[in-house]
Design an enzyme around this catalytic site. Structure first.
Site, PDB file in Angstrom:
ATOM      1  N   GLU A 116      51.986  44.632  44.548  1.00 50.78           N
ATOM      2  CA  GLU A 116      51.010  44.475  43.682  1.00 50.78           C
ATOM      3  C   GLU A 116      49.700  44.102  44.444  1.00 50.78           C
ATOM      4  OE1 GLU A 116      49.292  44.786  41.197  1.00 50.78           O
ATOM      5  OE2 GLU A 116      49.979  43.429  39.748  1.00 50.78           O
ATOM      6  N   ASP A 117      48.479  44.179  44.057  1.00 55.27           N
ATOM      7  CA  ASP A 117      47.341  43.959  44.688  1.00 55.27           C
ATOM      8  C   ASP A 117      47.052  42.368  44.564  1.00 55.27           C
ATOM      9  OD1 ASP A 117      46.610  43.972  41.834  1.00 55.27           O
ATOM     10  OD2 ASP A 117      44.737  44.918  41.997  1.00 55.27           O
ATOM     11  N   ASP A 120      47.059  36.904  39.650  1.00 56.80           N
ATOM     12  CA  ASP A 120      46.031  36.016  39.203  1.00 56.80           C
ATOM     13  C   ASP A 120      46.817  34.878  38.253  1.00 56.80           C
ATOM     14  OD1 ASP A 120      43.327  35.132  38.941  1.00 56.80           O
ATOM     15  OD2 ASP A 120      43.078  36.728  37.285  1.00 56.80           O
ATOM     16  N   PHE A 169      36.352  36.387  41.983  1.00 50.07           N
ATOM     17  CA  PHE A 169      36.711  37.747  41.572  1.00 50.07           C
ATOM     18  C   PHE A 169      36.340  38.483  42.958  1.00 50.07           C
ATOM     19  CE2 PHE A 169      36.518  42.111  39.814  1.00 50.07           C
ATOM     20  CZ  PHE A 169      37.208  42.167  38.803  1.00 50.07           C
ATOM     21  N   ARG A 183      36.847  50.558  45.188  1.00 43.96           N
ATOM     22  CA  ARG A 183      38.205  50.487  45.364  1.00 43.96           C
ATOM     23  C   ARG A 183      38.398  51.205  46.896  1.00 43.96           C
ATOM     24  NH1 ARG A 183      41.605  49.331  40.977  1.00 43.96           N
ATOM     25  NH2 ARG A 183      40.847  50.109  38.945  1.00 43.96           N
TER      26      ARG A 183
HETATM   27  P1  IMP Z   1      47.044  38.723  36.279  1.00 44.41           P
HETATM   28  O1  IMP Z   1      46.213  37.733  35.780  1.00 44.41           O
HETATM   29  O2  IMP Z   1      48.162  37.970  37.170  1.00 44.41           O
HETATM   30  O3  IMP Z   1      47.950  39.118  35.151  1.00 44.41           O
HETATM   31  O4  IMP Z   1      46.340  39.874  36.794  1.00 44.41           O
HETATM   32  C1  IMP Z   1      46.419  41.395  36.172  1.00 44.41           C
HETATM   33  C2  IMP Z   1      45.716  42.218  37.028  1.00 44.41           C
HETATM   34  O5  IMP Z   1      44.262  42.230  36.906  1.00 44.41           O
HETATM   35  C3  IMP Z   1      45.938  42.215  38.742  1.00 44.41           C
HETATM   36  O6  IMP Z   1      47.248  42.737  38.964  1.00 44.41           O
HETATM   37  C4  IMP Z   1      44.962  42.743  39.187  1.00 44.41           C
HETATM   38  O7  IMP Z   1      44.942  44.249  39.069  1.00 44.41           O
HETATM   39  C5  IMP Z   1      43.912  42.318  38.094  1.00 44.41           C
HETATM   40  N1  IMP Z   1      42.795  41.440  38.846  1.00 44.41           N
HETATM   41  C6  IMP Z   1      43.302  40.397  38.761  1.00 44.41           C
HETATM   42  N2  IMP Z   1      42.091  39.312  39.248  1.00 44.41           N
HETATM   43  C7  IMP Z   1      41.446  40.364  40.080  1.00 44.41           C
HETATM   44  C8  IMP Z   1      40.414  40.226  40.988  1.00 44.41           C
HETATM   45  O8  IMP Z   1      39.729  39.027  41.278  1.00 44.41           O
HETATM   46  N3  IMP Z   1      39.823  41.292  41.399  1.00 44.41           N
HETATM   47  C9  IMP Z   1      40.357  42.833  41.149  1.00 44.41           C
HETATM   48  N4  IMP Z   1      41.256  42.665  40.104  1.00 44.41           N
HETATM   49  C10 IMP Z   1      42.113  41.623  39.677  1.00 44.41           C
HETATM   50 MG    MG Z   2      47.303  44.828  39.888  1.00 43.19          MG
END
Ligand code: IMP
Ligand code: MG
Length: 194
Positions: A116-117, A120, A169, A183
């Site tokens: 995963e990237d 969050d 972010f 990206r």
């Molecule tokens: P979650 O809040 O952990 O469910 O995050 C869901 C997805 O939102 C992550 O897997 C990312 O792909 C994207 N995301 C969350 N925070 C960031 C950020 O700071 N930059 C870019 N993508 C983000």
């Molecule tokens: Mg992601």
């Protein structure tokens, strides 16, 4: 006139055009590659007994990280892709995750490493992990490039982590940005003013 000349014509440039946005580097390309090397070595050692591995890249954000990481894993492995979309407010634990592109093959009995990237809130990954567990892999681990602990809503255990970052972010190195741009940056950065 070439396509490039049209795209970069000042007359077509809006106030929010990429050319006017300033990006402050947060994690350099060199620092990322050093960390990717270490993660690859650790994963190779941890799975040495296992023999083989299924690496699942969660699209789109992890595509660059995953491409770099698998080249540092010294084991036979296959790669699959999962694209998900989150619905509803990200702050609600009831947020539903829709599969936009599913895995191409079953993972029953396989050792799966999710890539995963960024974790969050953790909501997306929590859903993805629950879903994949129903497919009965032999093991399921998570490798994330980034973690933003300040925003955690659901604790998701990260077995392999690149970097912990502040609540900002971030863009670049595969991560989503404004208009889905940036990206392709080789580093992780923050938009100036964020
Ligand atoms: P979650 O809040 O952990 O469910 O995050 C869901 C997805 O939102 C992550 O897997 C990312 O792909 C994207 N995301 C969350 N925070 C960031 C950020 O700071 N930059 C870019 N993508 C983000
Ligand atoms: Mg992601």
């Amino acid at each position: 006139m070439t396509v490039g000349a049209v795209l970069y014509s000042p007359a077509l440039r809006s106030d929010t055009d990429a050319m006017t946005e300033r990006i402050v580097p947060l994690i350099s390309a060199e620092a990322i590659q050093t960390r990717v090397d270490a993660l690859g070595a650790q994963i190779s050692a941890d799975y040495a007994e296992t023999g083989s591995l299924v690496v699942v890249s969660v699209l789109k954000g992890s595509f660059l990280f995953c491409a770099d990481l698998v080249r540092k894993i010294d084991l036979p492995l296959r790669i699959d892709f999962l694209a998900v979309r989150s619905y509803g407010e990200a702050t609600k634990s009831s947020g539903i995750v829709q599969i936009v592109h599913d895995l191409s093959r079953p993972i029953e009995g396989e050792d799966v490493l999710l890539v995963e990237d960024i974790v969050d809130t953790g909501l997306t990954l929590a859903h993805v992990i629950e879903l994949l567990k129903t497919r009965r892999p032999r093991s399921l681990k998570l490798c994330s490039l980034l973690h933003k602990p300040a925003r955690t809503k659901v604790e998701v255990p990260i077995d392999y982590l690149g970097f912990t970052i502040e609540d900002k972010f971030v863009i670049g190195y595969g991560l989503d940005g404004p208009r889905e741009h940036y990206r392709n940056l080789p580093y992780v950065g923050v938009l100036a003013g964020e």
